[in-house]
Scaffold this active site. Structure first.
Site, PDB file in Angstrom:
ATOM      1  CE  LYS A  47      -0.342  -0.003   5.053  1.00 12.51           C
ATOM      2  NZ  LYS A  47      -1.169  -0.458   6.193  1.00 12.51           N
ATOM      3  NE  ARG A 146      -7.088   0.971  11.201  1.00 14.38           N
ATOM      4  CZ  ARG A 146      -5.841   0.742  10.787  1.00 14.38           C
ATOM      5  NH1 ARG A 146      -4.911   1.639  10.981  1.00 14.38           N
ATOM      6  NH2 ARG A 146      -5.521  -0.385  10.194  1.00 14.38           N
ATOM      7  CE1 TYR A 285      11.884  32.191   4.082  1.00 12.01           C
ATOM      8  CE2 TYR A 285      12.178  29.823   3.777  1.00 12.01           C
ATOM      9  CZ  TYR A 285      11.825  31.067   3.280  1.00 12.01           C
ATOM     10  OH  TYR A 285      11.411  31.191   1.984  1.00 12.01           O
ATOM     11  CG  MET A 333       8.412  24.128  -0.475  1.00  8.02           C
ATOM     12  SD  MET A 333       7.289  25.197  -1.391  1.00  8.02           S
ATOM     13  CE  MET A 333       6.379  25.984  -0.080  1.00  8.02           C
TER      14      MET A 333
HETATM   15  C1  LIG Z   1      -0.462  -1.446   6.895  1.00  8.68           C
HETATM   16  C2  LIG Z   1      -1.076  -2.712   7.327  1.00  8.68           C
HETATM   17  C3  LIG Z   1      -0.275  -3.846   7.491  1.00  8.68           C
HETATM   18  C4  LIG Z   1       1.242  -3.807   7.399  1.00  8.68           C
HETATM   19  O1  LIG Z   1       1.747  -3.266   8.604  1.00  8.68           O
HETATM   20  P1  LIG Z   1       3.322  -3.216   8.896  1.00  8.68           P
HETATM   21  O2  LIG Z   1       3.402  -2.753  10.296  1.00  8.68           O
HETATM   22  O3  LIG Z   1       3.883  -2.238   7.938  1.00  8.68           O
HETATM   23  O4  LIG Z   1       3.855  -4.576   8.707  1.00  8.68           O
HETATM   24  C5  LIG Z   1      -0.907  -5.037   7.767  1.00  8.68           C
HETATM   25  N1  LIG Z   1      -2.259  -5.111   7.900  1.00  8.68           N
HETATM   26  C6  LIG Z   1      -3.043  -4.027   7.779  1.00  8.68           C
HETATM   27  C7  LIG Z   1      -4.510  -4.165   7.960  1.00  8.68           C
HETATM   28  C8  LIG Z   1      -2.494  -2.791   7.497  1.00  8.68           C
HETATM   29  O5  LIG Z   1      -3.278  -1.717   7.385  1.00  8.68           O
END
Ligand SMILES: *Cc1c(COP(=O)(O)O)cnc(C)c1O
Length: 392
Positions: A47, A146, A285, A333
């Site tokens: 992801k 969640r 800055y 930036m």
């Molecule tokens: C992001 C995520 C993972 C991976 O988590 P890591 O700590 O990066 O290994 C696994 N399961 C779910 C549901 C996630 O959202």
């Protein structure tokens, strides 16, 4: 002045870039596979553009290494993998908005459903499109608070049974505090999951896969948690961070990491300008740095728009020619100023290492996170899309 320790790392014609080692991604994946052995299959999490390592390239590496499942957050990420020719199963963990469902089905992505209402809605969509045996994974909120179903076992069973055109392929949950060995939350979550799983199986529901764990329980060998289940379902684990070479530290005593993974990404920036400033001169800055003596400064062509945390102002470090060089003044930036007094041979166009190693000196995302008051995940995900990517 002492001579420079090392030659600069290779120059590139970019302001800022990341170098990603495909081989290290593959080695990390293999290390995780060895850690779980025959008992579980690894579903790498790609992801957020593979934590900014580039989801398509990383997925290609993992697929070539034998990964049969990949996990993403949303449908758009999954569709991009399909469009790039990725054939592995792709689990979409945090989506199922009404406007993405058609794409989900047409791209053969596998949804995680997080409410019982979702089951009914996917079922009617499958009916409308004349589909049968559409697989889905059901997420259970065992205490994370969640995403996921919070319902009585009996209610879950009824919802699962009432669908006509779907197949419950996986049952999953996610731990909230797996890194905290002083908390009982993980054990309680695993217990709640086992109890529902047992109930469903006893009622005759067949569940091909169960999965509970991200990096932490696997990396610290907490097998009772990642494998919490039965003998019928196959166990998957969902590591993200460890694929990229990171395992967060735990809270609590006597815990040893069981997998050897290393960062796969180095982040560099080109030096745009070098100059000498007199004692008392202010830098950047707000003038928050004032030179205590005559100094040489170098200005890097990367700033917070590239993902360098602004909180590193006056406190972070980079590496130039094998030496740590402090960040001076405010990160701006597009530019960051460093102390180049210790590296007199540094040239405009040379590369500085923001994250990675040069010789014996290294800086990783966890060190940056500590200084910036954030987490390593956020440092990696913060690397902006305009930072060029180079695969080694
Ligand atoms: C992001 C995520 C993972 C991976 O988590 P890591 O700590 O990066 O290994 C696994 N399961 C779910 C549901 C996630 O959202």
């Amino acid at each position: 002045m002492k001579a420079d320790i090392l030659k600069p790392v290779e120059r590139r014609p970019y302001r800022s870039w990341v170098e990603i080692s495909r081989e290290q991604i593959a080695m990390n994946y293999r290390a995780i596979c060895r850690a779980v052995g025959e008992e579980a299959e690894v579903m790498p999490v790609v992801k957020a553009d593979a934590y900014r390592h580039g989801a398509i390239e990383v997925s290609r590496v993992l697929e070539a290494e034998g990964a049969r499942w990949l996990a993403v957050s949303n449908t758009e990420e999954g569709a991009a993998l399909r469009d790039a020719g990725i054939r592995s199963r792709v689990l979409v963990m945090a989506d199922f908005f009404s406007y993405t469902r058609e794409i989900l089905l047409s791209k053969e992505l596998t949804p995680v459903l997080h409410s019982l209402q979702d089951i009914a809605e996917l079922d009617s969509l499958a009916e409308k499109r004349g589909l049968a045996n559409v697989p889905y994974h059901l997420k259970i909120d065992t205490g994370m608070g969640r995403l996921g179903v919070r319902a009585q076992s009996e209610t879950v069973l009824q919802a699962v049974r009432s669908s006509k055109r779907l197949t419950l392929e996986g049952l999953m949950t996610h731990f909230a505090s797996a890194a905290n060995y002083e908390s009982s939350q993980t054990a309680e979550q695993a217990e709640a999951f086992k109890s529902l799983l047992h109930f469903l199986c006893s009622a005759g529901v067949q569940i091909p896969y169960i999965h509970l764990s991200s990096t932490i329980p696997v990396a610290y060998g907490r097998k009772d948690f990642w494998a919490a289940g039965n003998n019928v379902s196959k166990v998957l684990v969902r590591p993200g961070h460890a694929i990229y070479g990171y395992v967060s530290p735990t809270r609590g005593p006597g815990i040893y990491q069981t997998i050897d993974v290393r960062p796969a990404l180095a982040w560099r920036a080109s030096i745009l300008s070098i100059k000498d400033i007199p004692s008392g001169a202010r830098v950047g800055y707000g003038g928050i740095y004032q030179a205590p003596r005559p100094m040489r400064i170098a200005i890097l062509a990367a700033g917070y728009a590239d993902g360098i945390p602004h909180r590193l102002s006056n406190r972070g470090q980079v590496i130039v020619r094998g030496r740590l060089a402090p960040i001076l003044g405010a990160v701006s930036m597009d530019l960051t100023t460093i102390d180049a007094s210790a590296t007199p041979n540094l040239q405009v166009g040379d590369a500085a290492t923001l994250l990675g190693s040069e010789g014996q000196v290294s800086i990783d995302a966890q060190q940056i996170a500590r200084l910036a008051g954030t987490i390593s995940y956020s440092v990696l995900c913060g690397i902006h899309a305009r930072v060029k990517r180079i695969y080694l």
